[in-house]
Scaffold this active site. Structure first.
Site, PDB file in Angstrom:
ATOM      1  N   LYS A  12       0.851  -1.196   0.000  1.00  0.00           N
ATOM      2  CA  LYS A  12       0.000   0.000   0.000  1.00  0.00           C
ATOM      3  C   LYS A  12       0.881   1.239   0.000  1.00  0.00           C
ATOM      4  O   LYS A  12       2.021   1.229   0.480  1.00  0.00           O
ATOM      5  CB  LYS A  12      -0.952   0.024   1.204  1.00  0.00           C
ATOM      6  CG  LYS A  12      -0.288   0.168   2.585  1.00  0.00           C
ATOM      7  CD  LYS A  12       0.034   1.596   2.988  1.00  0.00           C
ATOM      8  CE  LYS A  12       0.914   1.653   4.221  1.00  0.00           C
ATOM      9  NZ  LYS A  12       1.513   2.985   4.475  1.00  0.00           N
ATOM     10  N   PRO A  99       9.466  -4.417  -0.456  1.00  0.00           N
ATOM     11  CA  PRO A  99      10.620  -4.070   0.388  1.00  0.00           C
ATOM     12  C   PRO A  99      10.264  -4.069   1.871  1.00  0.00           C
ATOM     13  O   PRO A  99       9.162  -3.654   2.260  1.00  0.00           O
ATOM     14  CB  PRO A  99      10.991  -2.669  -0.100  1.00  0.00           C
ATOM     15  CG  PRO A  99      10.541  -2.635  -1.526  1.00  0.00           C
ATOM     16  CD  PRO A  99       9.266  -3.448  -1.554  1.00  0.00           C
ATOM     17  N   VAL A 100      11.207  -4.535   2.686  1.00  0.00           N
ATOM     18  CA  VAL A 100      11.007  -4.663   4.129  1.00  0.00           C
ATOM     19  C   VAL A 100      11.287  -3.316   4.799  1.00  0.00           C
ATOM     20  O   VAL A 100      12.237  -2.613   4.442  1.00  0.00           O
ATOM     21  CB  VAL A 100      11.933  -5.759   4.705  1.00  0.00           C
ATOM     22  CG1 VAL A 100      11.782  -5.858   6.217  1.00  0.00           C
ATOM     23  CG2 VAL A 100      11.641  -7.101   4.031  1.00  0.00           C
ATOM     24  N   GLY A 102       9.855  -0.504   4.567  1.00  0.00           N
ATOM     25  CA  GLY A 102       9.927   0.551   3.566  1.00  0.00           C
ATOM     26  C   GLY A 102       8.749   1.497   3.539  1.00  0.00           C
ATOM     27  O   GLY A 102       8.644   2.331   2.645  1.00  0.00           O
ATOM     28  N   GLY A 107       4.741  -6.155   5.922  1.00  0.00           N
ATOM     29  CA  GLY A 107       4.345  -7.060   6.997  1.00  0.00           C
ATOM     30  C   GLY A 107       2.840  -7.175   7.110  1.00  0.00           C
ATOM     31  O   GLY A 107       2.287  -8.263   7.330  1.00  0.00           O
ATOM     32  N   SER A 108       2.149  -6.057   6.944  1.00  0.00           N
ATOM     33  CA  SER A 108       0.683  -6.065   7.000  1.00  0.00           C
ATOM     34  C   SER A 108       0.100  -6.868   5.843  1.00  0.00           C
ATOM     35  O   SER A 108      -0.906  -7.574   6.010  1.00  0.00           O
ATOM     36  CB  SER A 108       0.151  -4.633   6.961  1.00  0.00           C
ATOM     37  OG  SER A 108       0.556  -3.913   8.109  1.00  0.00           O
ATOM     38  N   ALA A 109       0.727  -6.771   4.661  1.00  0.00           N
ATOM     39  CA  ALA A 109       0.277  -7.577   3.524  1.00  0.00           C
ATOM     40  C   ALA A 109       0.419  -9.063   3.835  1.00  0.00           C
ATOM     41  O   ALA A 109      -0.469  -9.865   3.517  1.00  0.00           O
ATOM     42  CB  ALA A 109       1.084  -7.213   2.279  1.00  0.00           C
ATOM     43  N   ASP A 141      -2.685  -1.239   9.302  1.00  0.00           N
ATOM     44  CA  ASP A 141      -2.726  -1.347   7.839  1.00  0.00           C
ATOM     45  C   ASP A 141      -3.281  -2.679   7.352  1.00  0.00           C
ATOM     46  O   ASP A 141      -3.544  -2.836   6.154  1.00  0.00           O
ATOM     47  CB  ASP A 141      -1.317  -1.171   7.252  1.00  0.00           C
ATOM     48  CG  ASP A 141      -0.776   0.241   7.407  1.00  0.00           C
ATOM     49  OD1 ASP A 141      -1.591   1.178   7.552  1.00  0.00           O
ATOM     50  OD2 ASP A 141       0.463   0.408   7.383  1.00  0.00           O
TER      51      ASP A 141
END
Length: 298
Positions: A12, A99-100, A102, A107-109, A141
């Site tokens: 997002k 990307p981590v 970022g 992480g939410s995805a 998120d």
């Protein structure tokens, strides 16, 4: 029981991110417009005797992603199992393209994908509203990553309402070099507003009108992020990147969320490739808006 389920979930970006002053509960009130972009992580789950997690970074450094119970995707599986009182465990594999650390909600995805994947694997058929409530328990998120599209987020970002958006938008995504932790950016935001204060956040009418019209140039001028000043304070080298993208004819440039990823609005894939070619680093090109977490194979 299904033997394996794979779910994709999108990154997002925040087209606007209004942040209010710190509340007594430790959270900042937000008024944001999310947009899901065509950059996806995938989560595959299968039955197991105990929870197992592996992570593979596809063009991104995933070495800092935990593989124990602290991982938000495994937390999602445990939360769903507890909610339904089922004694089930999973072998989970996360294929990371986002990307981590970022500012793109990678992480939410993963958490959103894990919820949808485990729900399908275990045949639970959790009602959508219940699934979104569980998502909100995991992170602000996560509900949006379940839903996708373009949406207003209020509260901590978890109270969603869809936004009418005409047409497609193309984004150049420039991952930052080194991550920025969200808590550190919010702490810097609090420091910077200590004297002047912060207004109660709201979503710009101009931005919503630009989305309804499908006007890329108008949208570019309406992008805003109250955390951008804090992100630039912590990583000053982001400012020249924003200027570079605008000089290369992007219609808008903004730090994504808490950063350090920067994103640049373009009018077509060809335009995005042209703008992206001006950066001397790896960039990603993504179309938006896209769907939220969904099953891609079982």
């Amino acid at each position: 029981m299904t033997q394996s389920v794979t779910v994709s979930a999108p990154a997002k970006i925040n087209l606007s991110l209004g942040v209010g002053p710190l509340r007594a509960d430790g959270f900042h009130p937000l008024a944001t417009v999310f947009q899901a972009i065509g950059l996806f992580d995938e989560v595959r789950v299968r039955p197991a005797e105990s929870d197992i997690l592996t992570v593979y970074g596809d063009g991104v450094d995933a070495s800092d992603v935990p593989t124990d119970g602290s991982n938000i995707a495994l937390k999602a599986a445990r939360l769903l199992a507890k909610h339904h009182s089922v004694d089930e465990y999973v072998e989970m594999h996360i294929h990371k393209r986002i990307p981590v650390a970022g500012g793109l909600a990678g992480g939410s995805a993963d958490a959103a994908a894990a919820l949808v994947a485990c729900d399908a694997l275990w045949g639970l058929r959790t009602p959508r509203d219940e699934l979104l409530d569980l998502a909100a328990e995991l992170g602000s998120d996560v509900p949006f990553c379940v839903v996708g599209g373009t949406a207003i987020g209020l509260g901590r970002g978890e109270v969603l309402s869809p936004v009418m958006s005409r047409g497609s938008y193309w984004w150049v995504v420039v991952p930052g070099e080194g991550g920025l932790s969200t808590p550190s950016v919010y702490a810097e935001f609090d420091r910077l507003i200590a004297d002047s204060g912060a207004d109660e956040p709201e979503v710009s009418d101009s931005l919503l009108s630009a989305l309804r019209a499908g006007d890329v140039e108008w949208l570019g001028t309406a992008l805003s992020n109250d955390l951008q000043r804090a992100a630039l304070s912590l990583q000053p080298d982001l400012a020249p990147l924003l200027e570079q993208g605008l000089d290369a004819s992007a219609h808008g440039a903004i730090v994504s969320g808490s950063g350090p990823t920067t994103v640049f609005l373009c009018e077509s894939r060809e335009h995005a490739l042209e703008v992206g070619s001006t950066f001397d680093r790896t960039v990603l090109v993504a179309e938006a808006p896209v769907h939220g977490a969904r099953v891609v194979s079982r």
